[in-house]
Design a protein around this motif. Structure first.
Motif, PDB file in Angstrom:
ATOM      1  N   ALA A   9     -22.793   5.551   5.665  1.00  0.00           N
ATOM      2  CA  ALA A   9     -23.271   6.149   6.934  1.00  0.00           C
ATOM      3  C   ALA A   9     -22.205   7.063   7.351  1.00  0.00           C
ATOM      4  N   CYS A  10     -22.589   7.792   8.414  1.00  0.00           N
ATOM      5  CA  CYS A  10     -21.584   8.938   8.931  1.00  0.00           C
ATOM      6  C   CYS A  10     -21.131   8.553  10.280  1.00  0.00           C
ATOM      7  N   GLY A  11     -20.254   9.094  10.865  1.00  0.00           N
ATOM      8  CA  GLY A  11     -19.797   9.151  12.267  1.00  0.00           C
ATOM      9  C   GLY A  11     -19.867   7.720  12.853  1.00  0.00           C
ATOM     10  N   THR A  12     -20.564   7.763  13.960  1.00  0.00           N
ATOM     11  CA  THR A  12     -20.505   6.098  14.600  1.00  0.00           C
ATOM     12  C   THR A  12     -21.148   5.401  13.841  1.00  0.00           C
ATOM     13  N   ALA A  13     -22.100   5.573  13.092  1.00  0.00           N
ATOM     14  CA  ALA A  13     -22.975   4.730  12.269  1.00  0.00           C
ATOM     15  C   ALA A  13     -21.961   4.042  11.256  1.00  0.00           C
ATOM     16  N   PHE A  14     -20.928   4.900  10.689  1.00  0.00           N
ATOM     17  CA  PHE A  14     -20.107   4.636   9.833  1.00  0.00           C
ATOM     18  C   PHE A  14     -19.286   3.322  10.266  1.00  0.00           C
TER      19      PHE A  14
ATOM     20  N   ILE B 258     -27.150   3.403   7.612  1.00  0.00           N
ATOM     21  CA  ILE B 258     -27.305   3.140   8.987  1.00  0.00           C
ATOM     22  C   ILE B 258     -27.372   4.724   9.489  1.00  0.00           C
ATOM     23  N   SER B 259     -28.354   4.788  10.128  1.00  0.00           N
ATOM     24  CA  SER B 259     -28.511   6.101  10.961  1.00  0.00           C
ATOM     25  C   SER B 259     -29.160   6.169  12.090  1.00  0.00           C
ATOM     26  N   GLN B 260     -28.468   6.497  13.141  1.00  0.00           N
ATOM     27  CA  GLN B 260     -29.418   6.560  14.438  1.00  0.00           C
ATOM     28  C   GLN B 260     -30.810   7.437  14.291  1.00  0.00           C
ATOM     29  N   SER B 261     -30.564   8.915  14.015  1.00  0.00           N
ATOM     30  CA  SER B 261     -31.524   9.572  13.840  1.00  0.00           C
ATOM     31  C   SER B 261     -32.552   9.524  12.646  1.00  0.00           C
ATOM     32  N   GLY B 262     -31.911   9.022  11.510  1.00  0.00           N
ATOM     33  CA  GLY B 262     -32.648   8.751  10.279  1.00  0.00           C
ATOM     34  C   GLY B 262     -32.657  10.233   9.625  1.00  0.00           C
ATOM     35  N   GLU B 263     -32.092  11.228   9.979  1.00  0.00           N
ATOM     36  CA  GLU B 263     -32.154  12.562   9.686  1.00  0.00           C
ATOM     37  C   GLU B 263     -30.853  13.186   8.990  1.00  0.00           C
ATOM     38  N   THR B 264     -29.744  12.488   9.209  1.00  0.00           N
ATOM     39  CA  THR B 264     -28.567  12.923   8.698  1.00  0.00           C
ATOM     40  C   THR B 264     -28.466  13.095   7.131  1.00  0.00           C
ATOM     41  N   SER B 265     -28.340  14.371   6.893  1.00  0.00           N
ATOM     42  CA  SER B 265     -28.526  14.949   5.360  1.00  0.00           C
ATOM     43  C   SER B 265     -27.610  14.067   4.337  1.00  0.00           C
TER      44      SER B 265
ATOM     45  N   ALA C 259     -27.703  12.104  24.291  1.00  0.00           N
ATOM     46  CA  ALA C 259     -26.433  12.394  24.213  1.00  0.00           C
ATOM     47  C   ALA C 259     -25.727  12.639  22.703  1.00  0.00           C
ATOM     48  N   VAL C 260     -24.990  13.494  22.424  1.00  0.00           N
ATOM     49  CA  VAL C 260     -24.548  13.541  21.214  1.00  0.00           C
ATOM     50  C   VAL C 260     -23.583  12.497  20.951  1.00  0.00           C
ATOM     51  N   ALA C 261     -22.782  11.985  21.915  1.00  0.00           N
ATOM     52  CA  ALA C 261     -21.973  10.764  21.435  1.00  0.00           C
ATOM     53  C   ALA C 261     -22.977   9.643  21.547  1.00  0.00           C
ATOM     54  N   SER C 262     -22.676   8.851  20.403  1.00  0.00           N
ATOM     55  CA  SER C 262     -23.540   7.666  20.426  1.00  0.00           C
ATOM     56  C   SER C 262     -23.134   6.681  21.075  1.00  0.00           C
ATOM     57  N   THR C 263     -23.815   5.906  21.959  1.00  0.00           N
ATOM     58  CA  THR C 263     -23.441   4.650  22.580  1.00  0.00           C
ATOM     59  C   THR C 263     -24.488   3.368  22.375  1.00  0.00           C
TER      60      THR C 263
ATOM     61  N   LYS D 154     -12.146  11.148  21.388  1.00  0.00           N
ATOM     62  CA  LYS D 154     -12.034  12.682  20.566  1.00  0.00           C
ATOM     63  C   LYS D 154     -13.302  13.390  20.707  1.00  0.00           C
ATOM     64  N   GLU D 155     -14.370  12.944  20.771  1.00  0.00           N
ATOM     65  CA  GLU D 155     -15.649  13.503  20.641  1.00  0.00           C
ATOM     66  C   GLU D 155     -15.947  14.523  21.720  1.00  0.00           C
ATOM     67  N   ILE D 156     -15.649  13.643  23.046  1.00  0.00           N
ATOM     68  CA  ILE D 156     -16.379  14.337  24.124  1.00  0.00           C
ATOM     69  C   ILE D 156     -15.041  14.662  25.104  1.00  0.00           C
TER      70      ILE D 156
ATOM     71  N   ASN E  38     -18.967  22.216  19.027  1.00  0.00           N
ATOM     72  CA  ASN E  38     -19.102  22.018  17.622  1.00  0.00           C
ATOM     73  C   ASN E  38     -19.820  20.937  16.988  1.00  0.00           C
ATOM     74  N   LEU E  39     -20.407  19.941  18.070  1.00  0.00           N
ATOM     75  CA  LEU E  39     -21.099  18.726  17.268  1.00  0.00           C
ATOM     76  C   LEU E  39     -22.607  19.055  17.586  1.00  0.00           C
ATOM     77  N   ALA E  40     -23.304  18.259  16.630  1.00  0.00           N
ATOM     78  CA  ALA E  40     -24.557  18.243  16.818  1.00  0.00           C
ATOM     79  C   ALA E  40     -24.988  16.904  16.904  1.00  0.00           C
ATOM     80  N   LYS E  41     -26.331  16.520  17.409  1.00  0.00           N
ATOM     81  CA  LYS E  41     -26.870  15.133  17.430  1.00  0.00           C
ATOM     82  C   LYS E  41     -27.175  14.770  16.086  1.00  0.00           C
ATOM     83  N   SER E  42     -27.912  15.354  15.491  1.00  0.00           N
ATOM     84  CA  SER E  42     -28.024  15.302  14.070  1.00  0.00           C
ATOM     85  C   SER E  42     -27.884  16.423  13.061  1.00  0.00           C
ATOM     86  N   VAL E  43     -26.960  16.023  12.113  1.00  0.00           N
ATOM     87  CA  VAL E  43     -26.748  17.073  11.137  1.00  0.00           C
ATOM     88  C   VAL E  43     -27.395  17.183   9.947  1.00  0.00           C
ATOM     89  N   THR E  44     -28.342  18.131   9.780  1.00  0.00           N
ATOM     90  CA  THR E  44     -29.303  17.872   8.663  1.00  0.00           C
ATOM     91  C   THR E  44     -29.089  19.054   7.497  1.00  0.00           C
TER      92      THR E  44
HETATM   93  C1  BG6 Z   1     -22.800  13.337  13.619  1.00  0.00           C
HETATM   94  C2  BG6 Z   1     -23.096  13.122  15.225  1.00  0.00           C
HETATM   95  O1  BG6 Z   1     -23.191  14.609  13.397  1.00  0.00           O
HETATM   96  O2  BG6 Z   1     -23.710  12.394  13.010  1.00  0.00           O
HETATM   97  C3  BG6 Z   1     -22.531  11.585  15.432  1.00  0.00           C
HETATM   98  O3  BG6 Z   1     -22.260  14.122  16.167  1.00  0.00           O
HETATM   99  C4  BG6 Z   1     -23.271  10.643  14.781  1.00  0.00           C
HETATM  100  O4  BG6 Z   1     -22.700  11.310  16.755  1.00  0.00           O
HETATM  101  C5  BG6 Z   1     -23.341  10.979  13.145  1.00  0.00           C
HETATM  102  O5  BG6 Z   1     -22.705   9.331  14.947  1.00  0.00           O
HETATM  103  C6  BG6 Z   1     -24.441  10.150  12.376  1.00  0.00           C
HETATM  104  O6  BG6 Z   1     -25.637  10.430  13.087  1.00  0.00           O
HETATM  105  P1  BG6 Z   1     -26.901   9.435  12.513  1.00  0.00           P
HETATM  106  O7  BG6 Z   1     -27.923   9.912  13.136  1.00  0.00           O
HETATM  107  O8  BG6 Z   1     -26.947   9.336  11.149  1.00  0.00           O
HETATM  108  O9  BG6 Z   1     -26.546   8.062  13.162  1.00  0.00           O
END
Ligand code: BG6
Length: 366
Positions: free
Chosen positions: A57-62, A104-111, A155-159, A245-247, A358-364
Motif C-alpha cells: 500500500a501507499c501512505g496512510t494505507a501503508f 490496501i487503498s482508500q481510493s482503489g485507484e493509486t497507480s 480531505a486529502v489527509a486520510s482519517t 507533516k501532511e497538513i 503538493n499532495l493529491a487525494k489519489s495519485v494515478t
Molecule cells: C497519497 C495520499 O497520495 O495516497 C495519501 O495523499 C494516501 O493521503 C495515499 O494515503 C494512498 O491512497 P489510497 O487511495 O491508495 O489509500
C-alpha cells in the motif's frame, strides 16, 4: 456539504464512530463467536494453503498495513511482510501461489498499489483488496475484495479510511484465526465484544477535544515534533507523524521508542514536544523507561494512555486518555487524538487543511 464543519477533514474525523460501525455491520456473528465474511467464503483448506501474506500500500494505507502485520501474525499466526507498493514491484518479491497478497487503498485507484497488485498476480499469488471505493480499478483487479464502507473521504489527509482499514484487517485476522484454530474461542469473543464497543468509545473520545486543541495551539509553532511508541503504538506513531507533516508542515518523526537511543536522541532537546504512546501493556514498563530518557533531555512529553492508567502522569507533562480497550483495539482509538492534533495544528498555522500543498487525494501516476 461539509455539514456545518469548517473542513472536510474534521467532518470525516467526526464521522468515525459511524464509519467504524458500518465497517462491522453484517460481519460479526450475532453471538459474537466469529467474524462472517460472506465475500470471502474461505474453507479451512484454502487458509491452510496460505503460507505467507504480503501487504502492499501507499501512505496512510501503508501504515494500516503495518498494524495489519501485528494483527495477522499475532492472531492468525501467518508470517506477514508489509511493503510500500512502489518498492514491492521492483524488488523481485518472493511471492508465489502460497502467498496471499493484500493491497490496501482508500481510493482503489493509486497507480503504485495497482501495479503491485498486478505484479503479485503475475507471480501467482492469491489477491485480496481492502478498499473504500466500490468498482474501483483495484477492486476490479483483485480476486477478492473487502470493502471498508467508510463513506466518501474528501480531505486529502486520510482519517476515517484509516480507522476502517484497521477494523477490516482485524476482522480478517479474526476470521483467519477461527479457521486456523489459532485463538481460543473465548479470546475471539472478547475481541468481537471489544469491536462492538468501539463506535461508542470513539464517540466519547470526540466529545472532549479541548485538551488536544490546547496542545495544538500551544505547540503548533514548534518546528519539530517526535512521536514514539512500541509495538502497535509504534505503528500508530508513524501515522500520527504523517498526519502532522501532511497538513501542518511541521517536521515530525516517528520512532520505535527503543530505537531513539540508537539514532536521534541527540535531537531531543529542551522544549521539543514528544508524543509518547503508552497503550500497550506488555511493553509498558519499557515505554516508561523511554519516556524517562526524553524527559531527562527536557522534552515536553504528551502521553497517550488508556483511561485508568494513573502511573503515566508521574512521567509526562500532559496526558490524553483514550477509553480502556483491548491492546489490539487501542490503535483505532489512539490515532483519533493524533488526527485532531494534526488538524488543530494546521488550523493554528493557517494551513489549507483539506488540500495540503503538493499532495493529491489519489495519485494515478507512478
Ligand atoms: C497519497 C495520499 O497520495 O495516497 C495519501 O495523499 C494516501 O493521503 C495515499 O494515503 C494512498 O491512497 P489510497 O487511495 O491508495 O489509500
Amino acid at each position: 456539504e461539509k455539514g456545518g464543519y469548517e473542513h472536510f477533514m474534521i467532518k470525516e474525523i467526526y464521522e468515525q464512530p459511524k464509519a467504524i460501525r458500518e465497517t462491522m455491520t453484517g460481519r460479526l456473528a450475532k453471538d459474537d463467536s466469529r467474524v462472517v465474511f460472506d465475500e470471502l467464503k474461505w474453507t479451512k483448506e484454502d487458509v491452510a494453503n496460505i503460507k505467507k501474506i504480503v501487504i502492499t500500500a501507499c501512505g496512510t494505507a501503508f501504515h494500516a498495513g503495518i498494524v495489519g502485520k501485528y494483527y495477522l501474525e499475532q492472531l492468525a499466526r501467518i508470517p506477514v511482510e508489509v511493503d510500500i507498493a512502489s518498492e514491492f514491484r521492483y524488488r523481485s518479491p518472493l511471492t508465489d501461489e502460497q502467498t496471499l497478497a493484500i493491497v490496501i487503498s482508500q481510493s482503489g485507484e493509486t497507480s503504485d498499489t495497482l501495479a503491485a497488485l498486478k505484479e503479485a498476480k503475475r507471480l501467482g499469488a492469491r489477491t485480496l483488496a481492502i478498499t473504500n471505493v466500490v468498482g474501483s480499478s483495484i477492486a476490479r483487479e483483485a480476486d477478492q475484495v473487502i470493502y471498508t464502507w467508510a463513506g466518501p473521504e474528501i480531505a486529502v489527509a486520510s482519517t476515517k479510511a484509516y480507522t476502517t482499514q484497521l477494523i477490516s484487517v482485524l476482522m480478517l485476522a479474526l476470521y483467519l484465526a477461527d479457521l486456523k484454530g489459532t485463538l481460543p474461542p473465548e479470546r475471539i469473543q472478547e475481541l468481537i465484544k471489544g469491536l462492538r464497543a468501539l463506535p461508542g468509545q470513539a464517540h466519547e473520545l470526540l466529545e472532549d477535544v479541548e485538551p488536544v486543541k490546547t496542545f495544538a495551539q500551544q505547540y503548533g509553532f514548534n518546528e519539530d515534533v517526535f512521536f514514539i511508541g512500541r509495538s502497535l503504538d509504534y505503528a500508530v506513531a508513524l501515522e500520527g507523524s504523517l498526519k502532522l507533516k501532511e497538513i501542518s508542515y511541521i517536521h515530525a518523526e516517528a520512532y520505535a521508542a527503543g530505537e531513539l537511543k540508537h539514532g536521534t536522541l541527540a535531537l531531543i532537546i529542551e522544549g521539543v514536544p514528544v508524543i509518547a504512546l503508552a497503550t500497550q501493556h506488555d511493553v509498558y514498563e519499557k515505554m516508561l523507561s523511554n519516556i524517562k530518557e526524553v524527559k531527562a533531555r527536557d522534552a515536553v512529553v504528551i502521553g497517550i494512555a488508556m483511561k485508568g492508567d494513573e502511573e503515566i502522569k508521574k512521567y509526562v507533562d500532559h496526558t490524553i486518555f483514550i477509553p480502556a480497550t483491548d491492546k489490539y483495539l487501542a490503535p483505532i482509538l489512539a490515532v483519533i487524538p493524533l488526527q485532531l492534533l494534526a488538524y488543530y495544528a494546521a488550523v493554528t498555522r493557517g494551513a489549507d487543511v483539506d488540500k495540503p500543498r503538493n499532495l493529491a487525494k489519489s495519485v494515478t501516476v507512478e
